[in-house]
Write an enzyme that holds these catalytic residues in place. Structure first.
Site, PDB file in Angstrom:
ATOM      1  N   HIS A   1     -19.668  16.885   6.746  1.00 52.40           N
ATOM      2  CA  HIS A   1     -20.430  17.508   7.839  1.00 52.40           C
ATOM      3  C   HIS A   1     -20.098  19.002   7.903  1.00 52.40           C
ATOM      4  O   HIS A   1     -18.940  19.390   7.744  1.00 52.40           O
ATOM      5  CB  HIS A   1     -20.115  16.825   9.173  1.00 52.40           C
TER       6      HIS A   1
ATOM      7  N   GLU B   1     -28.785  18.586   6.351  1.00 54.55           N
ATOM      8  CA  GLU B   1     -28.642  19.208   7.663  1.00 54.55           C
ATOM      9  C   GLU B   1     -28.489  20.718   7.495  1.00 54.55           C
ATOM     10  O   GLU B   1     -27.366  21.196   7.230  1.00 54.55           O
ATOM     11  CB  GLU B   1     -27.389  18.687   8.378  1.00 54.55           C
TER      12      GLU B   1
HETATM   13  P1  13P Z   1     -27.863  18.060  16.767  1.00 51.38           P
HETATM   14  O1  13P Z   1     -28.851  16.914  16.678  1.00 51.38           O
HETATM   15  O2  13P Z   1     -27.161  18.137  18.068  1.00 51.38           O
HETATM   16  O3  13P Z   1     -28.508  19.342  16.335  1.00 51.38           O
HETATM   17  O4  13P Z   1     -26.717  17.744  15.703  1.00 51.38           O
HETATM   18  C1  13P Z   1     -27.075  17.462  14.404  1.00 51.38           C
HETATM   19  C2  13P Z   1     -25.872  17.010  13.671  1.00 51.38           C
HETATM   20  O5  13P Z   1     -25.008  17.799  13.336  1.00 51.38           O
HETATM   21  C3  13P Z   1     -25.744  15.584  13.402  1.00 51.38           C
HETATM   22  O6  13P Z   1     -24.735  15.340  12.480  1.00 51.38           O
END
Ligand code: 13P
Length: 244
Positions: free
Chosen positions: A99, A168
């Site tokens: 992450h 992400e």
């Molecule tokens: P948000 O949905 O709060 O933007 O977070 C995304 C995230 O980092 C999920 O791992």
């Protein structure tokens, strides 16, 4: 997309307490009422709640994941750390690794690779996060960055069937900003070409409003949801809208 099997991963990050677990009754009964599930829901609470949540969710199809783990799956003198065997023992079936919030604390691609290897050995499935920063996006090096994260993160791992990849973009996390559908779709296709047969999720500011747009991405296999996943009504709404 609506005919596909979709993953919803709820990443609670450093939020959550025992009271919040009670609020999941709504989600459990929502999932149980559905005759035929076309989705898999995975809750990733903080480590302090994994065991309690896993007991609560056991009679339901909802699964549990950890949010990170140590690179070794042996016991050791590592204060404050938890390994993949311990996550498994507490009831987790998945673990989020790589992450960006951990990469920003200094987690390298090599370390992510070691964590993925030891977690696979422990029998966990992996939610492997990759993504570019805003400056990398502006410099148009997104694909180069993703290639590096994928090549190094998955180095030496032959059987990738235990791995879900979560794209992400760092700039989309918690910002309310999201890439356009064509942008996301192009990146998902790029990732699927690099890792043949992979399932790819999108994460970053997914909420009850933009899900109506995001669900139209035809090559997405699901969503990794942060903030919006803490509220059971929002999560149910996101799942319902995805299939409407
Ligand atoms: P948000 O949905 O709060 O933007 O977070 C995304 C995230 O980092 C999920 O791992």
């Amino acid at each position: 997309m609506t005919n596909k099997y979709i993953y919803f991963v709820a990443n609670w990050k450093m939020f959550g307490n025992l009271r919040m677990i009670d609020s999941l009754n709504k989600v459990i009964s929502f999932v149980k009422k559905l005759k035929r599930n076309r989705f898999r829901l995975i809750y990733c609470p903080p480590n302090t709640l994994i065991s309690t949540l896993s007991k609560k969710l056991k009679p339901s199809p909802i699964l549990i994941g950890g949010q990170n783990c140590h690179e070794s799956n042996n016991y050791g003198a590592n204060t404050g750390q938890v390994n993949s065997n311990m996550l498994k023992d507490a009831g987790a079936k998945f673990v989020i690794l790589g992450h960006s919030e951990n990469r920003q604390l200094g987690e390298s691609d090599r370390l992510v690779n070691l964590k993925i290897r030891s977690s696979i050995k422990s029998g966990l499935k992996i939610i492997f996060c990759i993504g570019e920063s805003l400056s990398q996006k502006k410099k148009r090096v997104t694909k180069k960055i993703l290639t590096q994260q994928i090549t190094q993160g998955l180095k030496g791992i032959k059987n990738k069937k235990h791995i879900l990849i979560a794209y992400e973009p760092i700039w989309a996390i918690g910002s309310g900003l999201i890439p356009t559908n064509p942008e996301i779709s192009e990146i998902i296709e790029f990732i699927k070409k690099k890792v043949k047969g992979s399932k790819v999720l999108y994460g970053g500011s997914v909420n009850t409003k933009n899900i109506n747009v995001l669900k139209k991405i035809n090559n997405v296999d699901g969503f990794l949801i942060g903030g919006a996943s803490q509220n059971p009504n929002n999560l149910i709404d996101i799942i319902k809208k995805t299939f409407n």
